[in-house]
Motif scaffolding. Structure first.
Motif, PDB file in Angstrom:
ATOM      1  N   GLY A   1       0.822  -1.211   0.000  1.00  0.00           N
ATOM      2  CA  GLY A   1       0.000   0.000   0.000  1.00  0.00           C
ATOM      3  C   GLY A   1       0.851   1.253   0.000  1.00  0.00           C
ATOM      4  N   TYR A   2       1.812   1.306   0.906  1.00  0.00           N
ATOM      5  CA  TYR A   2       2.730   2.447   0.975  1.00  0.00           C
ATOM      6  C   TYR A   2       3.601   2.513  -0.279  1.00  0.00           C
ATOM      7  CZ  TYR A   2       7.153   4.754   2.002  1.00  0.00           C
ATOM      8  OH  TYR A   2       8.283   5.524   1.925  1.00  0.00           O
ATOM      9  N   ASN A   3       4.114   1.358  -0.708  1.00  0.00           N
ATOM     10  CA  ASN A   3       5.018   1.331  -1.857  1.00  0.00           C
ATOM     11  C   ASN A   3       4.344   1.830  -3.128  1.00  0.00           C
ATOM     12  OD1 ASN A   3       7.250   0.394  -0.440  1.00  0.00           O
ATOM     13  ND2 ASN A   3       6.756  -1.773  -0.803  1.00  0.00           N
ATOM     14  N   ARG A   4       3.090   1.440  -3.323  1.00  0.00           N
ATOM     15  CA  ARG A   4       2.383   1.901  -4.523  1.00  0.00           C
ATOM     16  C   ARG A   4       2.155   3.412  -4.476  1.00  0.00           C
ATOM     17  NH1 ARG A   4       0.147  -1.438  -8.286  1.00  0.00           N
ATOM     18  NH2 ARG A   4       0.240  -3.690  -7.883  1.00  0.00           N
ATOM     19  N   ALA A   5       1.842   3.937  -3.300  1.00  0.00           N
ATOM     20  CA  ALA A   5       1.651   5.383  -3.167  1.00  0.00           C
ATOM     21  C   ALA A   5       2.953   6.118  -3.461  1.00  0.00           C
ATOM     22  CB  ALA A   5       1.154   5.716  -1.764  1.00  0.00           C
ATOM     23  N   MET A   6       4.068   5.595  -2.947  1.00  0.00           N
ATOM     24  CA  MET A   6       5.364   6.229  -3.189  1.00  0.00           C
ATOM     25  C   MET A   6       5.779   6.069  -4.646  1.00  0.00           C
ATOM     26  SD  MET A   6       7.473   8.174  -1.883  1.00  0.00           S
ATOM     27  CE  MET A   6       6.716   8.082  -0.251  1.00  0.00           C
TER      28      MET A   6
ATOM     29  N   LEU B   1       9.999   1.327 -23.438  1.00  0.00           N
ATOM     30  CA  LEU B   1       9.607  -0.046 -23.745  1.00  0.00           C
ATOM     31  C   LEU B   1       8.816  -0.639 -22.602  1.00  0.00           C
ATOM     32  CD1 LEU B   1       9.791  -2.567 -25.565  1.00  0.00           C
ATOM     33  CD2 LEU B   1      11.964  -3.111 -24.432  1.00  0.00           C
ATOM     34  N   MET B   2       9.255  -0.382 -21.386  1.00  0.00           N
ATOM     35  CA  MET B   2       8.565  -0.907 -20.207  1.00  0.00           C
ATOM     36  C   MET B   2       7.151  -0.348 -20.109  1.00  0.00           C
ATOM     37  SD  MET B   2       9.380  -0.109 -16.222  1.00  0.00           S
ATOM     38  CE  MET B   2       8.754   1.549 -16.506  1.00  0.00           C
ATOM     39  N   GLU B   3       7.006   0.939 -20.348  1.00  0.00           N
ATOM     40  CA  GLU B   3       5.685   1.560 -20.259  1.00  0.00           C
ATOM     41  C   GLU B   3       4.719   0.970 -21.267  1.00  0.00           C
ATOM     42  OE1 GLU B   3       6.655   5.624 -20.774  1.00  0.00           O
ATOM     43  OE2 GLU B   3       7.514   5.854 -18.762  1.00  0.00           O
ATOM     44  N   ALA B   4       5.242   0.556 -22.421  1.00  0.00           N
ATOM     45  CA  ALA B   4       4.389  -0.008 -23.460  1.00  0.00           C
ATOM     46  C   ALA B   4       4.065  -1.475 -23.210  1.00  0.00           C
ATOM     47  CB  ALA B   4       5.063   0.132 -24.824  1.00  0.00           C
ATOM     48  N   ALA B   5       4.954  -2.187 -22.507  1.00  0.00           N
ATOM     49  CA  ALA B   5       4.810  -3.638 -22.369  1.00  0.00           C
ATOM     50  C   ALA B   5       4.140  -4.083 -21.083  1.00  0.00           C
ATOM     51  CB  ALA B   5       6.185  -4.296 -22.479  1.00  0.00           C
ATOM     52  N   ALA B   6       4.304  -3.337 -20.010  1.00  0.00           N
ATOM     53  CA  ALA B   6       3.884  -3.823 -18.698  1.00  0.00           C
ATOM     54  C   ALA B   6       2.384  -3.680 -18.479  1.00  0.00           C
ATOM     55  CB  ALA B   6       4.643  -3.077 -17.610  1.00  0.00           C
ATOM     56  N   LEU B   7       1.748  -4.763 -17.980  1.00  0.00           N
ATOM     57  CA  LEU B   7       0.343  -4.712 -17.598  1.00  0.00           C
ATOM     58  C   LEU B   7       0.186  -3.912 -16.310  1.00  0.00           C
ATOM     59  CD1 LEU B   7      -0.636  -8.430 -18.280  1.00  0.00           C
ATOM     60  CD2 LEU B   7      -1.031  -6.453 -19.752  1.00  0.00           C
ATOM     61  N   ASP B   8       1.073  -4.125 -15.385  1.00  0.00           N
ATOM     62  CA  ASP B   8       1.105  -3.407 -14.111  1.00  0.00           C
ATOM     63  C   ASP B   8       2.547  -2.958 -13.905  1.00  0.00           C
ATOM     64  OD1 ASP B   8       1.326  -2.611 -11.429  1.00  0.00           O
ATOM     65  OD2 ASP B   8      -0.241  -4.000 -10.776  1.00  0.00           O
ATOM     66  N   ARG B   9       2.832  -1.687 -14.160  1.00  0.00           N
ATOM     67  CA  ARG B   9       4.216  -1.213 -14.109  1.00  0.00           C
ATOM     68  C   ARG B   9       4.826  -1.358 -12.725  1.00  0.00           C
ATOM     69  NH1 ARG B   9       6.130   3.658 -15.231  1.00  0.00           N
ATOM     70  NH2 ARG B   9       4.275   4.825 -14.691  1.00  0.00           N
ATOM     71  N   TYR B  10       4.001  -1.212 -11.695  1.00  0.00           N
ATOM     72  CA  TYR B  10       4.525  -1.361 -10.338  1.00  0.00           C
ATOM     73  C   TYR B  10       5.047  -2.777 -10.111  1.00  0.00           C
ATOM     74  CZ  TYR B  10       4.662  -2.018  -5.308  1.00  0.00           C
ATOM     75  OH  TYR B  10       5.077  -2.349  -4.041  1.00  0.00           O
ATOM     76  N   GLU B  11       4.243  -3.783 -10.464  1.00  0.00           N
ATOM     77  CA  GLU B  11       4.661  -5.172 -10.293  1.00  0.00           C
ATOM     78  C   GLU B  11       5.827  -5.502 -11.216  1.00  0.00           C
ATOM     79  OE1 GLU B  11       1.493  -7.937 -10.728  1.00  0.00           O
ATOM     80  OE2 GLU B  11       0.434  -7.283  -8.913  1.00  0.00           O
ATOM     81  N   PHE B  12       5.798  -4.962 -12.414  1.00  0.00           N
ATOM     82  CA  PHE B  12       6.869  -5.208 -13.384  1.00  0.00           C
ATOM     83  C   PHE B  12       8.207  -4.754 -12.819  1.00  0.00           C
ATOM     84  CE2 PHE B  12       9.389  -4.157 -17.162  1.00  0.00           C
ATOM     85  CZ  PHE B  12       9.159  -5.248 -17.990  1.00  0.00           C
ATOM     86  N   ILE B  13       8.240  -3.542 -12.286  1.00  0.00           N
ATOM     87  CA  ILE B  13       9.476  -2.999 -11.733  1.00  0.00           C
ATOM     88  C   ILE B  13       9.860  -3.727 -10.456  1.00  0.00           C
ATOM     89  CG2 ILE B  13      10.484  -0.946 -10.641  1.00  0.00           C
ATOM     90  CD1 ILE B  13       8.972   0.743 -12.675  1.00  0.00           C
ATOM     91  N   ARG B  14       8.892  -3.993  -9.591  1.00  0.00           N
ATOM     92  CA  ARG B  14       9.187  -4.684  -8.323  1.00  0.00           C
ATOM     93  C   ARG B  14       9.791  -6.057  -8.567  1.00  0.00           C
ATOM     94  NH1 ARG B  14       4.079  -6.746  -5.381  1.00  0.00           N
ATOM     95  NH2 ARG B  14       4.306  -8.226  -7.112  1.00  0.00           N
ATOM     96  N   ASP B  15       9.135  -6.865  -9.385  1.00  0.00           N
ATOM     97  CA  ASP B  15       9.611  -8.234  -9.597  1.00  0.00           C
ATOM     98  C   ASP B  15      10.938  -8.244 -10.351  1.00  0.00           C
ATOM     99  OD1 ASP B  15       7.305  -8.989  -8.335  1.00  0.00           O
ATOM    100  OD2 ASP B  15       6.238  -9.566 -10.151  1.00  0.00           O
ATOM    101  N   GLY B  16      11.050  -7.354 -11.335  1.00  0.00           N
ATOM    102  CA  GLY B  16      12.318  -7.273 -12.059  1.00  0.00           C
ATOM    103  C   GLY B  16      13.453  -6.832 -11.161  1.00  0.00           C
ATOM    104  N   PHE B  17      13.186  -5.852 -10.305  1.00  0.00           N
ATOM    105  CA  PHE B  17      14.222  -5.363  -9.390  1.00  0.00           C
ATOM    106  C   PHE B  17      14.675  -6.452  -8.430  1.00  0.00           C
ATOM    107  CE2 PHE B  17      15.297  -3.776  -5.172  1.00  0.00           C
ATOM    108  CZ  PHE B  17      16.404  -2.993  -5.461  1.00  0.00           C
ATOM    109  N   LEU B  18      13.723  -7.141  -7.795  1.00  0.00           N
ATOM    110  CA  LEU B  18      14.084  -8.149  -6.797  1.00  0.00           C
ATOM    111  C   LEU B  18      14.864  -9.309  -7.417  1.00  0.00           C
ATOM    112  CD1 LEU B  18      10.805  -8.198  -4.681  1.00  0.00           C
ATOM    113  CD2 LEU B  18      13.027  -7.261  -4.006  1.00  0.00           C
TER     114      LEU B  18
END
Length: 296
Positions: free
Chosen positions: A43-48, A208-225
């Motif tokens: 919840g906090y992470n998505r807001a940030m 490219l990420m903005e065009a491909a990701a269904l949920d950019r937050y999850e895309f970045i989170r999972d890719g980062f981890l």
């Protein structure tokens, strides 16, 4: 070191510590409605994330676009090389702290070669000479010795991180040679240029990420981890698994990272989340944290 400089640096560190403490407090108080156990503060992470994305959309990305459009490519290359050479200093320290003597000496050789023949690092002579570049920070050093990453954490302005990497931030900031550049006005201009240059190098990847990701937050989170874990263990998944087996309390959390989250309303074949480019997902962590640190 003069008393005034000591006071300035102490005050800067105090503000950094306060900012991290506030972020940690907000995280602790955040709603824990996350579906992914590795992201209990979703919840906090998505807001940030939304806040950071707004700052990027209206400030950083336009500046990076103008920077890339106006400046000749050789100037951009020189700027990237210069700050990349500075980052090799702290990378060498962390490689040596991890017991990676050969890689640490390679980093030292890179700094020596590029700082002399490369005109203070503006030209990268080391890479064509076969001396590889490493990107090591203190968060990776802690992870190398078994310190678990802890939950995912989105930091204000600094982007994706984890609890472990957030704790390591003060060391990364202190270990950045540019931090000690005088006068302060030159340091601040260099810091701003460094951040914009880094953002400009990621424009194509983020588009490219903005065009491909269904949920950019999850895309970045999972890719980062995923990318971060790979960097900590230099791609040695067997060592990563062994480290996780030694800490059973986080086993289930990290196992969930191996698969992309599934959305009930979307066909399985359409929900595979490709990890974001490594440079993209790690740039919001310690790399940019050291570059975007507060200045007096």
């Amino acid at each position: 070191m003069s008393e005034s400089n000591t006071h300035i640096k102490t005050g800067s560190l105090s503000r950094i510590g306060l900012a991290l403490a506030i972020a940690a407090t907000l995280s602790a108080c955040a709603s824990t409605t996350a579906n992914n156990p590795a992201d209990p503060f979703e919840g906090y992470n998505r807001a940030m994330f939304k806040f950071n994305d707004t700052v990027d959309t209206y400030a950083l990305k336009p500046a990076a676009t103008a920077y890339k459009t106006v400046l000749p490519s050789f100037v951009q290359t020189g700027v990237g090389n210069f700050f990349g050479n500075l980052s090799d200093v702290w990378s060498a320290v962390n490689n040596l702290l991890q017991g990676k003597g050969e890689k640490g000496l390679q980093d030292v050789a890179r700094v020596g070669l590029n700082s002399t023949f490369g005109i203070f690092g503006l030209i990268d002579f080391a890479s064509p000479a076969g001396i590889p570049k490493h990107n090591e920070d203190f968060g990776q050093t802690l992870g190398w010795y078994g310190v678990q990453s802890g939950p995912y954490l989105m930091l204000p302005l600094l982007g994706p991180s984890t609890v472990r990497d957030t704790v390591a931030l003060p060391a990364d900031i202190v270990g950045d040679p540019w931090r000690y550049k005088e006068p302060v006005s030159v340091r601040n201009i260099g810091t701003a240029t460094r951040v914009v240059d880094k953002r400009a190098s990621l424009l194509d990847a983020t588009n490219l990420m903005e065009a491909a990701a269904l949920d950019r937050y999850e895309f970045i989170r999972d890719g980062f981890l995923q990318a971060r874990e790979s960097k900590v263990f230099d791609g040695d998944l067997s060592r990563s698994k062994k480290n996780k087996n030694d800490s059973s309390s986080l086993d289930s959390d990290h196992d969930d990272l191996k698969q992309a989250p599934m959305t009930a309303d979307v066909a399985p074949e359409a929900t595979t989340v490709t990890p974001a480019p490594v440079e993209l997902v790690t740039s919001g962590s310690n790399t940019v944290a050291a570059q975007a640190k507060p200045q007096e």
